[in-house]
Design a protein around this motif. Sequence first.
Motif, PDB file in Angstrom:
ATOM      1  N   GLU A  43       0.829  -1.204   0.000  1.00 21.62           N
ATOM      2  CA  GLU A  43       0.000   0.000   0.000  1.00 21.62           C
ATOM      3  C   GLU A  43       0.868   1.261   0.000  1.00 21.62           C
ATOM      4  N   GLN A  44       1.955   1.229   0.759  1.00 21.41           N
ATOM      5  CA  GLN A  44       2.850   2.384   0.815  1.00 21.41           C
ATOM      6  C   GLN A  44       3.543   2.596  -0.527  1.00 21.41           C
ATOM      7  N   LEU A  45       3.953   1.524  -1.163  1.00 24.50           N
ATOM      8  CA  LEU A  45       4.566   1.639  -2.486  1.00 24.50           C
ATOM      9  C   LEU A  45       3.592   2.243  -3.485  1.00 24.50           C
ATOM     10  N   LYS A  46       2.343   1.787  -3.458  1.00 23.54           N
ATOM     11  CA  LYS A  46       1.330   2.316  -4.375  1.00 23.54           C
ATOM     12  C   LYS A  46       1.094   3.805  -4.132  1.00 23.54           C
ATOM     13  N   ALA A  47       1.037   4.187  -2.864  1.00 21.39           N
ATOM     14  CA  ALA A  47       0.805   5.595  -2.528  1.00 21.39           C
ATOM     15  C   ALA A  47       1.960   6.467  -3.006  1.00 21.39           C
ATOM     16  N   ALA A  48       3.182   6.025  -2.794  1.00 27.91           N
ATOM     17  CA  ALA A  48       4.350   6.794  -3.245  1.00 27.91           C
ATOM     18  C   ALA A  48       4.380   6.891  -4.772  1.00 27.91           C
ATOM     19  N   ARG A  49       4.079   5.811  -5.436  1.00 18.26           N
ATOM     20  CA  ARG A  49       4.070   5.809  -6.904  1.00 18.26           C
ATOM     21  C   ARG A  49       2.971   6.709  -7.464  1.00 18.26           C
ATOM     22  N   ARG A  50       1.839   6.795  -6.762  1.00 21.65           N
ATOM     23  CA  ARG A  50       0.762   7.695  -7.202  1.00 21.65           C
ATOM     24  C   ARG A  50       1.214   9.144  -7.147  1.00 21.65           C
ATOM     25  N   VAL A  51       1.928   9.510  -6.089  1.00 18.49           N
ATOM     26  CA  VAL A  51       2.430  10.890  -5.978  1.00 18.49           C
ATOM     27  C   VAL A  51       3.324  11.193  -7.166  1.00 18.49           C
ATOM     28  N   CYS A  52       4.252  10.289  -7.465  1.00 18.30           N
ATOM     29  CA  CYS A  52       5.172  10.508  -8.586  1.00 18.30           C
ATOM     30  C   CYS A  52       4.456  10.488  -9.937  1.00 18.30           C
ATOM     31  N   ALA A  53       3.507   9.588 -10.098  1.00 17.46           N
ATOM     32  CA  ALA A  53       2.799   9.469 -11.380  1.00 17.46           C
ATOM     33  C   ALA A  53       2.008  10.724 -11.712  1.00 17.46           C
ATOM     34  N   ASP A  54       1.487  11.387 -10.693  1.00 16.23           N
ATOM     35  CA  ASP A  54       0.687  12.591 -10.905  1.00 16.23           C
ATOM     36  C   ASP A  54       1.521  13.870 -10.913  1.00 16.23           C
ATOM     37  N   CYS A  55       2.827  13.737 -10.757  1.00 17.19           N
ATOM     38  CA  CYS A  55       3.700  14.904 -10.615  1.00 17.19           C
ATOM     39  C   CYS A  55       3.982  15.570 -11.966  1.00 17.19           C
TER      40      CYS A  55
END
Length: 60
Positions: free
Chosen positions: A28-40
């Motif tokens: 879940e933490q990996l997904k959350a971090a990747r979402r931040v980067c993907a939307d950046c």
Amino acid sequence: MGSWIEHAACRDADPELFFPIGAVPSPEQLKAARRVCADCPVHGPCLRFAVESGQSGGIW
């Protein structure tokens, strides 16, 4: 580093999201971090900086 940092999506994110405690972060933490980067909006310059400067983790 450049002015792109001012526009980074992770600028106001909790640093613990990108620096988990323990050897293996939760899925879940990996997904959350990747979402931040993907939307950046400055994902490209950030990734380029990390690769060119030999960074293996962290927020730029």
